[in-house]
Design an enzyme around this catalytic site. Structure first.
Site, PDB file in Angstrom:
ATOM      1  N   THR A 394       0.857  -1.187   0.000  1.00  0.00           N
ATOM      2  CA  THR A 394       0.000   0.000   0.000  1.00  0.00           C
ATOM      3  C   THR A 394       0.893   1.237   0.000  1.00  0.00           C
ATOM      4  OG1 THR A 394      -1.648  -1.211   1.243  1.00  0.00           O
ATOM      5  CG2 THR A 394      -1.866   1.154   1.281  1.00  0.00           C
ATOM      6  N   SER A 456      -7.706  -1.399   7.152  1.00  0.00           N
ATOM      7  CA  SER A 456      -7.027  -0.706   8.254  1.00  0.00           C
ATOM      8  C   SER A 456      -6.528   0.657   7.799  1.00  0.00           C
ATOM      9  CB  SER A 456      -5.814  -1.516   8.707  1.00  0.00           C
ATOM     10  OG  SER A 456      -6.208  -2.768   9.156  1.00  0.00           O
ATOM     11  N   GLY A 476       0.664  -0.597   5.567  1.00  0.00           N
ATOM     12  CA  GLY A 476       1.098  -1.569   6.570  1.00  0.00           C
ATOM     13  C   GLY A 476       0.016  -2.469   7.120  1.00  0.00           C
TER      14      GLY A 476
HETATM   15  N1  GLU Z   1      -5.448  -4.144   2.327  1.00  0.00           N
HETATM   16  C1  GLU Z   1      -4.983  -3.453   3.469  1.00  0.00           C
HETATM   17  C2  GLU Z   1      -6.052  -2.606   4.095  1.00  0.00           C
HETATM   18  O1  GLU Z   1      -6.912  -2.135   3.429  1.00  0.00           O
HETATM   19  C3  GLU Z   1      -3.828  -2.574   3.159  1.00  0.00           C
HETATM   20  C4  GLU Z   1      -2.639  -3.399   2.844  1.00  0.00           C
HETATM   21  C5  GLU Z   1      -1.393  -2.875   3.445  1.00  0.00           C
HETATM   22  O2  GLU Z   1      -1.334  -1.738   3.891  1.00  0.00           O
HETATM   23  O3  GLU Z   1      -0.434  -3.639   3.483  1.00  0.00           O
HETATM   24  O4  GLU Z   1      -6.049  -2.404   5.248  1.00  0.00           O
END
Ligand code: GLU
Length: 675
Positions: A394, A456, A476
């Site tokens: 991300t 998150s 993260g």
């Molecule tokens: N898919 C994750 C989320 O939406 C983010 C992935 C990441 O930050 O590594 O929380």
């Protein structure tokens, strides 16, 4: 990989420390130019430049953010792009309004709660599950960017897309971090040939300095320039996308693409120490969890305890456990299940929860609380199940323009290079966002058609005296919440200028007892925390990648802060620039003659602190007593002088303190167990 400060940044931080002039607006550096005409803080210099040029051409922060997102798709293709989704928080100065453009991926119509289970009803392993077409959510980023431009920008897609087309066509040099990520994902990229041909041509992963040229992606971006978002959601890009998703096991159809909806959301808001935290509502768990952590920490004198001290980190870890327990139980897409958004951050509820933080010991019994008792329940929600994700993929960037508009935008394709599936002929990577749903059905975060998986991601803006002064966020996975809350605490509680607040080492612990940490946390602090029952990982790692903008509304100056775990870049229209350099890897610690484990956990003693003499194992006296929570007085007579320092015999001290002691000759390890 360790987080290791660059010398330049250390020097800057030290200068800031040496000049104790306290700015009224937190996070503002004591020295430094500051910008007045607009600023961007981005994890890649080429994308930062695209944003800067849009601001220079007279675009506003929304225009710049749209340009940065498209450029990141090209130059940081493993982290975000139009094959994914994200949350763009916007502050509009003239209306004094906050809004969030939610372009999170949606589950397609034929997605099913049990689609990630094998024939025996067990979750399919993550590596397999996330590289299958079933993991691909209906992408929202392009429509999100377009919606933001149409509603709040001053430019349209064709006005901001050219630099990205050029970067894809002419190529961009692979930097150190992209090359590391390509290397880590070769297996995935090669699983689906299309992506492999771009990033691992002829079986050789692109390395630092190679030119990444993406003609297919350039073609897709040109089509979007000509035909708008229809080229994607109703046209040939979409058709190729759907075909590839179906070929790799998914069910997505053109109907799913046509039915994708961008949602505009009200942020969640909470008070902390007289500041207002404006953050990401469900389907993200980020905003509510960050606000919970901050409010729990408000009950302690953090300034007196000191940044990264034993007392501060103990309270912080415990506050995290409480907040993450609620996150696991209550947070999901609240268009499907109600989330107790008021109860979770109600002062009385927080005060009750804070009582579970014990001063002397890690609380091993933390469970979710009952926030519904502090809010009228709108409907019954089943119990969600939680599934930790500890990735650092991300990307987050922050922008401010000369009119005072702010952007805090976190955007993703979930795992590194998403699902590894690239749309043939159009060069875009597809997300695996649907693995953010629980793999096991039955909870509020189970897969359901049309639903957004729990996130998150936590784009946040902080206000002082009703004026926004900080835009902040991080990638993260679930660690995002820790990175964002600790950066805010560093700024507000520990008076750090934004750059120092970002580089200050962070910890992450979502439940008892394991704690991951970044290099720079003091060994004595770790030992004392382990004596309280927290278990620190043997080695440090990296947590998050924060990009922030701070605005000193008293002087009208803007400042950026960026992380050094990527090529973080701050550029201002006034001409200022700042760039993090590749961190020097921390030297590999020599483990020494033996290892000490307590309840199976390795204690972080250095080689010099351990000595074997005549078959007896000794550890430097003060360090041993810190780790085992022993008083110095009781062991005064047991100390022997080694190399001019007092050392204590481990077995004797441990037995006196009530541990059972054994020696694992094969591993050369002393094992202590609490009897
Ligand atoms: N898919 C994750 C989320 O939406 C983010 C992935 C990441 O930050 O590594 O929380």
């Amino acid at each position: 990989m360790k987080k290791w400060r660059s010398l330049a940044v250390m020097a800057a931080a030290l200068c800031a420390l040496a000049a104790p002039v306290q700015a009224a607006v937190p996070g503002v550096p004591a020295s430094g130019e500051g910008a007045t005409q607009g600023i961007v803080a981005v994890s890649h210099p080429a994308a930062a430049k695209v944003g800067l040029e849009i601001l220079e051409r007279g675009g506003n922060a929304v225009d710049a953010a749209a340009g940065i997102q498209l450029a990141l798709n090209v130059v940081e293709p493993m982290m975000s792009g139009i094959g994914g989704g994200g949350f763009m928080m916007i502050y509009l100065k003239d209306q004094n309004k906050f809004t969030v453009i939610d372009s999170r991926e949606m589950a397609p119509k034929h997605a099913a709660p049990d689609m990630f289970l094998d024939e025996d009803g067990k979750p399919i392993p993550f590596d397999e599950r996330h590289t299958n077409g079933k993991a691909v959510g209906v992408p929202g980023t392009l429509l999100g960017v377009d919606t933001a431009l149409n509603k709040y920008g001053t430019m349209k897609l064709p006005d901001i897309i050219d630099p990205s087309i050029e970067l894809a066509e002419k190529g961009v040099p692979v930097n150190w971090i992209t090359s590391e990520y390509i290397n880590s994902a070769v297996w995935k990229l090669e699983k689906h040939d299309t992506a492999g041909n771009v990033f691992v041509p002829g079986g050789k992963p692109l390395k630092e300095g190679d030119l990444l040229v993406q003609p297919d992606l350039a073609k897709a971006l040109k089509l979007i320039k000509q035909k708008g978002t229809d080229a994607f959601y109703k046209g040939e890009i979409g058709e190729a996308l759907v075909k590839e998703v179906q070929r790799t096991g998914g069910s997505m159809t053109m109907e799913d693409l046509q039915h994708y909806v961008v949602k505009e959301r009200e942020p969640v808001r909470g008070d902390f120490r007289g500041y207002e935290i404006v953050s990401m509502p469900p389907p993200s768990s980020g905003g509510l969890t960050v606000i919970q952590i901050l409010k729990l920490m408000e009950g302690f004198d953090n300034q007196k305890a000191g940044a990264n001290s034993v007392e501060y980190l103990h309270n912080l870890i415990e506050a995290n456990h409480l907040a993450y327990a609620d996150r696991a139980k209550y947070m999901a897409d609240d268009d499907f299940y109600p989330v107790p958004k008021k109860g979770l951050i109600h002062d009385d509820y927080i005060n009750e929860r804070r009582k579970l933080i014990l001063p002397d010991r890690a609380n091993a019994e933390v469970a979710a609380g009952d926030p519904w008792a502090y809010e009228e329940k709108t409907a019954a929600a089943p119990l969600p199940l939680s599934e930790a994700s500890e990735h650092i993929y991300t990307t987050h960037f922050s922008v401010m323009d000369k009119w005072g508009n702010l952007i805090s935008y976190t955007t993703t394709i979930e795992d590194v290079f998403g699902s590894g599936i690239m749309v043939p002929g159009y060069g875009l990577m597809l997300n695996n966002e649907l693995t953010d749903f629980d793999a096991v059905p039955g909870g509020a975060n189970q897969v359901e058609p049309g639903k957004r998986p729990r996130s998150s991601m936590t784009p946040t803006i902080v206000m002082k005296d009703d004026k926004p002064f900080m835009a902040v966020g991080s990638p993260g996975g679930s660690t995002i919440i820790a990175s964002v809350s600790q950066t805010i605490l560093n700024v507000i509680e520990h008076d750090m200028p934004i750059q120092e607040a970002i580089l200050s080492p962070r910890i992450f612990s979502s439940n008892y007892p394991n704690v991951t940490w970044e290099a720079g946390i003091d060994q004595d602090v770790i030992l004392a925390l382990m004596a309280k029952g927290h278990v620190f990982a043997e080695k440090p790692g990296n947590i998050g990648n924060v990009q922030a903008v701070v605005y000193d509304f008293e002087t009208g100056k803007m400042y950026g802060g960026v992380d050094n775990t990527r090529e973080g870049t701050v550029l201002s229209v006034d001409g200022g620039s700042y760039h993090t350099s590749k961190p020097t890897p921390a030297p590999q610690a020599d483990k020494g003659v033996f290892t000490l484990k307590v309840n199976g956990n390795t204690y972080p003693y250095t080689a010099e602190q351990k000595v074997l003499r005549n078959g007896t194992a000794y550890i430097q006296a003060d360090k041993l007593l810190l780790g085992l929570n022993g008083g110095a007085e009781a062991f005064r007579n047991d100390a022997v002088q080694i190399n001019g320092e007092p050392f204590l015999p481990v077995k004797k001290v441990a037995e006196k303190l009530g541990y059972s002691v054994s020696w694992d000759a094969q591993e050369w390890t002393i094992q202590l167990e609490i009897k």
